[in-house]
Design an enzyme around this catalytic site. Structure first.
Site, PDB file in Angstrom:
ATOM      1  N   GLY C 235       0.812  -1.238   0.043  1.00 35.12           N
ATOM      2  CA  GLY C 235       0.220  -0.085  -0.134  1.00 35.12           C
ATOM      3  C   GLY C 235       0.887   1.046  -0.106  1.00 35.12           C
ATOM      4  CE  LYS C 629      13.308 -15.567   9.412  1.00 34.21           C
ATOM      5  NZ  LYS C 629      13.059 -17.065   8.934  1.00 34.21           N
ATOM      6  CD  GLU C 701       4.875   5.671   7.590  1.00 32.14           C
ATOM      7  OE1 GLU C 701       4.381   6.628   6.669  1.00 32.14           O
ATOM      8  OE2 GLU C 701       4.526   5.368   8.755  1.00 32.14           O
TER       9      GLU C 701
END
Lengths: 197, 326, 739
Positions: C235, C629, C701
């Site tokens: 997205g 991970k 982000e």
């Protein structure tokens, strides 16, 4: 130079009247007039049998239907993904007679008698293919949408039998885009599955 | 995509009979045509399938190389004799598109692929190539990737093929068959400049079919290379490219073949560079001179001016890679 | 058992076998789904004069062509501020090129596509504004900056006077282009009406946001609308708000009385679902000779649409990243006839920190100072803008550990001084920062009689590992291996969770899941202690623990029983509990941000201008990492996203038509395998007890921030050329190179 304010109709009419070479066709010295699309030929449905993941499948196809749409919309094999539908992302990669191709660029009606393998046919029953297992182990995906294409492309790459170091895996996998950026993990997974990790 | 009928000829003659019908396109690998159909850029009423015509042989003889038109790009790129004797061809193919597309795309289809000009491929934009008389949106529009050679007031669309650049350099000949019989055309003559009719891209007659491409043997073909420059490291059309083949003996250039891609409205041979190279010593100065001469006559626009410098550098580098540093 | 914090994704098997189903891959109950294809405008401003659908309707298989003339009327007032109310076929206005104007609906995809191509549109054109303003003239102040939560401009101290008086100054304009998210999965909506109930499978980062929007548009109670989105093919912000095609799919389904599937083409995704807007940023830095910042001024203009408001908050990081008494930040908007921009991975910071951290590099060079030293010299120990302490800040360690792993010491300061053969080598660094966000969320946990558990939370997994983290939390708190926990998400029938955006999912849902787990656990322990037949009977629940699917005595672990045994004896099908959690007062007390340091080595061909990243080290401190991970993968992915921003990505718009000219994946260049080298991520240890009960700050982000600046700084170091206009492609470098 100015650009006229064209309506969509004008463009389409003009488009329809355009000659020009495509594929191996000659356009001729002059553009020829193509009958308006108002009177389109009703396309013949093609009956085609393909060997899909080891099973013969009979299909009735509009000649416009891509292999990708045939898989997804007619056979409900949705593991093969539509990313760009224009051969620019690799999400739809399948094996055609053992070679990796973009299913979105193949007209399915041309495939009578051919063999297609998709992600659904890669595992051996419950036993994952080594590439599939390696992708999980190395976290070679995030959203998962490019993943079937990456794995089928890697399967095609392994079939090609080239010497593979990291750089060459990157080069030979560059037709498969991963927007999540899982590339380094994908490369590790392929190295492992190719026995070179 | 508008509807079309999909047909297959019994043999080449029958294929051509079908192919000459108005509104017909041949389909080979389909990697470009299917895109054009989806984008509504092409609206054929009929597609004639070239699969199964037995046009997929690779033949190597002392006289040269012959590639059947339906040979897949990947097969040619991987062919040991091509890699050994005509590396520029293998390299140009491997620099093209992506492995999946090279497994579908054919030699003939590659030569006839349409431009990647984004205005050509967007039916909402004016484009003289797609819709004659509507104007060229690129000339005053976004044209960073457009041609600096061979453009006209009607069109500046770049020819996109890497393979064609390599083959043009090597004096390739295309073998055609059509309603009026067979003929051979030099690849340099196959594509037309846009001039006033950018919609007419080749000298092919209606229904005429490429059967094969021949590359004559020469002392230069083994010493050849393809260099492609792009924004992204792979899977992108060329900003600039250069195909170079040299015959060097005793430090002197006996023969040179040089062509450029990403810069011309057709595959762009560089005869002035070749002439300057022949007889010259294989030195850095020579390569730089070759690079400088590569852009004589270039007509860049606002956004593609960089291609002039870039092409010089590309040709210089390609010459140096093939000829060696001295 | 594998240590739970490095567990593989629980949805991995589905994803590698093709079994994970995305929105377009569901079939409604009856196999009567129709295909819808959008028709979009070809002009940038005006009115639709007429639409001729006659030829389109003749296409065999076509059921309807929906236009503004026959589209169902909807209520534009109730969908919420975050939902674009345009273009929804409610009138004849055209506000941008590529705007939805019609929907072709047919029994097959081929027929719908054919019909869409035959719809004929005629316009009355108006004058369009197509070029954004390069300077404040002609721009406007945002009206709803950050949803009205903070002012679009701020000042502290005497920034202008201090800048004027500064001994060393940097005064430059930085530009970033339009960028598109290009998730691999095209936006897709499958809408099905069942009376006055609406079921929608949607590619969504916010199922509850979609529900609110659709309920508002159709005047339905929210309970009548169900949004389902179990898998989302990426997205990056583009699936965060309820873009018009979602509503159009539901309108189309209503119009024809059948389920409708609408999938955007890749070309349409360049005008249908937002983008990172173009920005022009004026950055001025003033410093004394020692490198101490005396003034920071950051004036940002971002491109906006002609019909809504989205402003890119480019200056927020400049307010707090460095210690400086004199700071001024402004945000302005330039309206053009383009679609509405939106959030794109690290909105604000990705563009803004590129400018700020490029300017810091320029300042370091002007001072003759090492870039890390300059940053340390101006290290902010508290948030001087908010005037609050940081809940935690471990940036110093990021610089140190990143520099060590990267071997920053080998950098020769002088530009063009490092080579590898012919190639020019450049090393660059930049700081990364991103705010910590959190929203209210709820969850339900159910421990079942078969000894498995289900965790339900209406969040989304957009590749971020939400399924895995949810399962892990349950496994951790109920002592269950991951294969005995099923996570359910992406459905408004589940407890409410926020949009998967702003790197907030884990921080928001984990506390709710934890609370539900603790309640289930307490009930279970109580049950065991109170059951005369249990080996644990009579013990204080405080003395009990759970592990390996059993309840046991902490002091004597062999004493206990399985969940199955207890529930069977009790005749219970399950033990279930709800949890919910919302942010407390931490935001009032603390400034909450994650931080990092990016280190990049580039190689630039001195003749051809090709820039290739050779190595990247990112060191990030983001609180607790829930799964090392998947967390590492997300960090790598964020860096790759920044590489595209730095080197190849830009959406081109024709200056006369306002049409996106490179609306394909062949022409809009995102990184491919060969662009991406070895990437090393360092997860710098950081404990933060204030941000939220789990101490997790969010990592989606942060790694994108600073990457473009680090690359631009490395390119400067390699070539001596400062590129202040992304992306850095050969055309921008070639003139300054050697030929």
């Amino acid at each position: 130079m100015t650009i006229r304010n064209f309506t969509r109709r004008e463009f389409l009419r003009d488009t329809a009247a355009t000659g020009g070479a495509a594929a191996i066709a000659g356009s001729g010295g002059k553009a020829w007039a193509v009958p308006a699309a108002a009177d389109p030929p009703v396309p013949t449905q093609h009956r085609v049998t393909i060997r899909l993941n080891g099973t013969e499948r009979a299909l009735q196809l509009d000649p416009r239907t891509s292999l990708l749409d045939a898989l997804r919309e007619q056979l409900y094999l949705t593991g093969t993904k539509k990313g760009c539908d224009m051969g620019a992302c690799g999400a739809c990669t399948v094996l055609l007679d053992g070679k990796r191709v973009n299913a979105c660029l193949v007209l399915a009606a041309r495939l009578d008698g051919r063999e297609v393998k998709t992600i659904e046919g890669l595992a051996d029953g419950d036993q994952l293919h080594p590439l599939q297992a390696a992708f999980i182990e190395h976290d070679g995906f995030q959203c998962g949408y490019c993943t079937p294409g990456q794995i089928m492309s890697a399967a095609g790459l392994l079939n090609e039998g080239r010497p593979l170091d990291e750089h060459s895996i990157r080069e030979w996998m560059s037709g498969n885009i991963c927007r999540c950026g899982a590339y380094p993990n994908i490369v590790s997974a392929i190295r492992q599955a190719s026995g070179r990790a | 995509m508008q509807p079309f009928a999909l047909e297959q000829g019994r043999d080449i003659a029958d294929t051509i009979r079908r192919g000459r019908m108005p509104g017909t396109d041949y389909i080979a690998g389909g990697t470009d045509l299917v895109q054009l159909l989806k984008d509504d850029v092409r609206r054929p009423r009929r597609l004639v399938d070239l699969e199964g015509l037995d046009l997929d042989q690779i033949t190597v003889t002392p006289q040269g190389l012959r590639l059947g038109a339906m040979t897949r790009m990947s097969e040619v790129a991987d062919h040991p004799a091509v890699i050994r004797d005509y590396p520029v061809i293998s390299q140009a193919l491997l620099a093209s598109a992506a492995p999946q597309i090279r497994n579908l795309g054919t030699i003939g289809g590659n030569l006839l692929q349409r431009t990647r000009c984004t205005y050509f491929r967007d039916t909402a934009s004016p484009c003289n190539k797609r819709s004659p008389g509507t104007g060229c949106a690129a000339i005053e529009g976004v044209h960073r990737t457009h041609a600096i050679f061979g453009g006209s007031r009607q069109c500046i669309a770049t020819h996109a093929s890497d393979l064609a650049v390599a083959l043009v350099a090597l004096d390739a000949v295309v073998h055609l068959s059509g309603p009026n019989g067979a003929r051979d055309v030099r690849l340099t003559e196959l594509h037309l400049m846009p001039n006033d009719h950018p919609d007419i891209e080749t000298v092919l007659h209606p229904g005429e079919l490429i059967l094969a491409v021949s590359v004559p043997a020469g002392a230069w073909t083994r010493r050849s290379s393809y260099l492609k420059v792009r924004d992204r490291a792979s899977f992108e059309f060329a900003l600039t490219s250069a195909a170079v083949a040299l015959d060097i003996q005793d430090g002197k250039i006996r023969a040179a073949r040089v062509a450029a891609g990403g810069v011309g409205t057709k595959p762009w041979r560089l005869p002035a560079v070749e002439q300057a190279l022949v007889g010259a010593p294989a030195t850095t100065a020579t390569w730089q001179r070759g690079g400088r001469l590569a852009t004589a006559g270039a007509m860049p626009l606002r956004d593609n001016r960089f291609k002039v410098r870039l092409l010089r550098a590309t040709v210089t580098r390609a010459l140096e890679q093939v000829g060696g540093e001295a | 058992m594998i240590p739970i914090t490095t567990a593989s994704r629980v949805d991995g098997r589905l994803k590698v076998t093709g079994g994970a189903r995305y929105a377009a891959e569901f079939a409604p109950a009856q196999d009567n789904v129709l295909h819808a294809v959008l028709v979009q405008s070809t002009i940038a401003a005006g009115r639709v004069a007429s639409i001729d659908t006659a030829r389109a309707k003749q296409v065999p298989g076509v059921v309807a062509i929906m236009t503004h003339e026959n589209a169902p009327r909807i209520d534009l007032g109730k969908a919420g501020d975050m939902t674009p109310g345009f273009p929804l076929l409610q009138d004849d206005r055209v506000m941008f090129n590529g705007q939805h104007l019609a929907v072709a609906i047919a029994t097959s995809f081929e027929a719908a596509q054919q019909a869409a191509q035959l719809v004929e549109l005629h316009y009355n054109r108006d004058e369009a504004t197509l070029l954004m303003s390069d300077n404040p003239t002609g721009t406007s102040v945002p009206q709803r900056f950050r949803n009205g939560m903070r002012p679009p401009a701020s000042t502290r101290g005497t920034p202008q006077a201090s800048f004027d008086a500064a001994a060393v100054k940097i005064d430059q304009i930085y530009r970033t282009p339009i960028e598109h998210h290009n998730p691999m999965e095209p936006h897709a909506t499958l809408a099905e009406w069942q009376g006055d109930r609406l079921l929608v499978h949607n590619a969504s980062q916010s199922v509850f946001g979609n529900r609110k929007a659709l309920a508002g548009f159709f005047g339905l109670p929210e309970d009548n609308v169900r949004i389902v989105s179990p898998f989302v093919g990426g997205g990056f912000g583009s699936k965060g708000v309820s873009w018009p095609h979602i509503t159009l799919a539901a309108m189309a389904a209503k119009l024809v009385g059948q389920p409708v599937k609408l999938v955007l083409t890749r070309r349409q995704m360049f005008t249908s679902n937002g983008y990172r807007p173009k920005t022009v940023q004026h950055v001025r830095l003033g410093a004394d000779r020692d490198g101490r910042l005396t003034a920071v001024l950051h004036d940002g203009i971002s491109q906006n649409s002609a019909y809504g408001e989205f402003s890119e908050p480019v200056g927020l990081a400049s307010e707090m990243l460095y210690s400086c008494p004199n700071v001024a930040v402004t945000h302005r908007l330039s309206k053009v006839n383009q679609g509405l921009p939106t959030f794109m991975r690290a909105p604000g910071e990705a563009s803004g920190v590129y400018a700020l951290e490029s300017a810091m590099d320029e300042l370091a060079w002007a001072l003759g100072m090492d870039p890390i030293e300059l940053r340390l010299k101006n290290y902010a120990d508290r948030d001087e803008h908010e005037d609050k302490p940081f809940s935690s800040k471990t940036l110093r360690a990021c610089y140190e550990q990143g520099a060590a792993a990267f071997d920053w010491k080998r950098r020769v300061a002088q530009p063009r001084s490092m080579r590898d053969g012919r190639l020019l080598i450049g090393l660059g660094m930049a700081t990364a920062t991103y705010p910590v966000n959190r929203s209210e969320a709820a969850a339900k946990v159910r421990l079942q009689a078969d000894g498995t558990a289900i965790v339900r939370c209406g969040s989304q997994d957009i590749g971020t590992g939400t399924y895995t983290v949810m399962a892990q939390l349950v496994g951790e708190h109920l002592g269950l291996p991951l294969d005995r926990v099923r996570a359910e998400l992406g459905d408004t029938a589940l407890p409410q969770a926020p949009v998967s955006g702003g790197s907030q999912s884990v921080a928001s849902i984990s506390p709710a899941i934890r609370e539900a787990c603790l309640a289930v656990r307490a009930q279970t322990l109580q049950l065991a202690a109170g059951d005369p037949a249990s080996p644990l009977h009579g013990l204080d629940p405080e003395e009990l623990d759970v592990a390996d699917g059993r309840i046991l005595q902490s002091a004597e672990k062999s004493r206990g029983e399985t969940y199955q045994a207890l529930l069977a004896r009790q005749g219970r099908a399950a033990i279930e509990a709800d949890g919910s959690a919302k942010p407390g007062e931490e935001k009032q007390k603390f400034s909450m941000h994650s931080f990092g340091a990016q280190f990049v080595e580039v190689a630039v061909d001195p003749d051809l201008g090709e820039v290739r990243v050779r190595r990247h080290v990112g060191a990030f401190a983001a609180g607790r990492i829930m799964n090392a991970k998947t967390g590492r993968s997300q960090m790598i992915g964020g860096i790759v996203f920044g590489m595209g921003m730095a080197l190849t990505e830009a959406t081109e718009v024709d200056p006369r038509s306002g049409r996106v000219t490179n609306a394909t994946m062949a022409d809009y260049l995102v990184p491919v395998h060969l662009d991406v080298p070895e990437i090393e991520v360092i997860m710098v240890a950081e404990q933060d007890d204030a941000v939220n009960p789990l101490g997790a700050k969010g990592i989606g982000e942060l790694p994108t921030v600073g990457t473009a600046a680090a690359i631009a700084n490395a390119v400067y170091h390699a070539t001596g050329q400062r590129i202040r206009d992304l992306p850095i492609r050969p055309d921008k470098l070639i003139d300054g190179l050697s030929i």
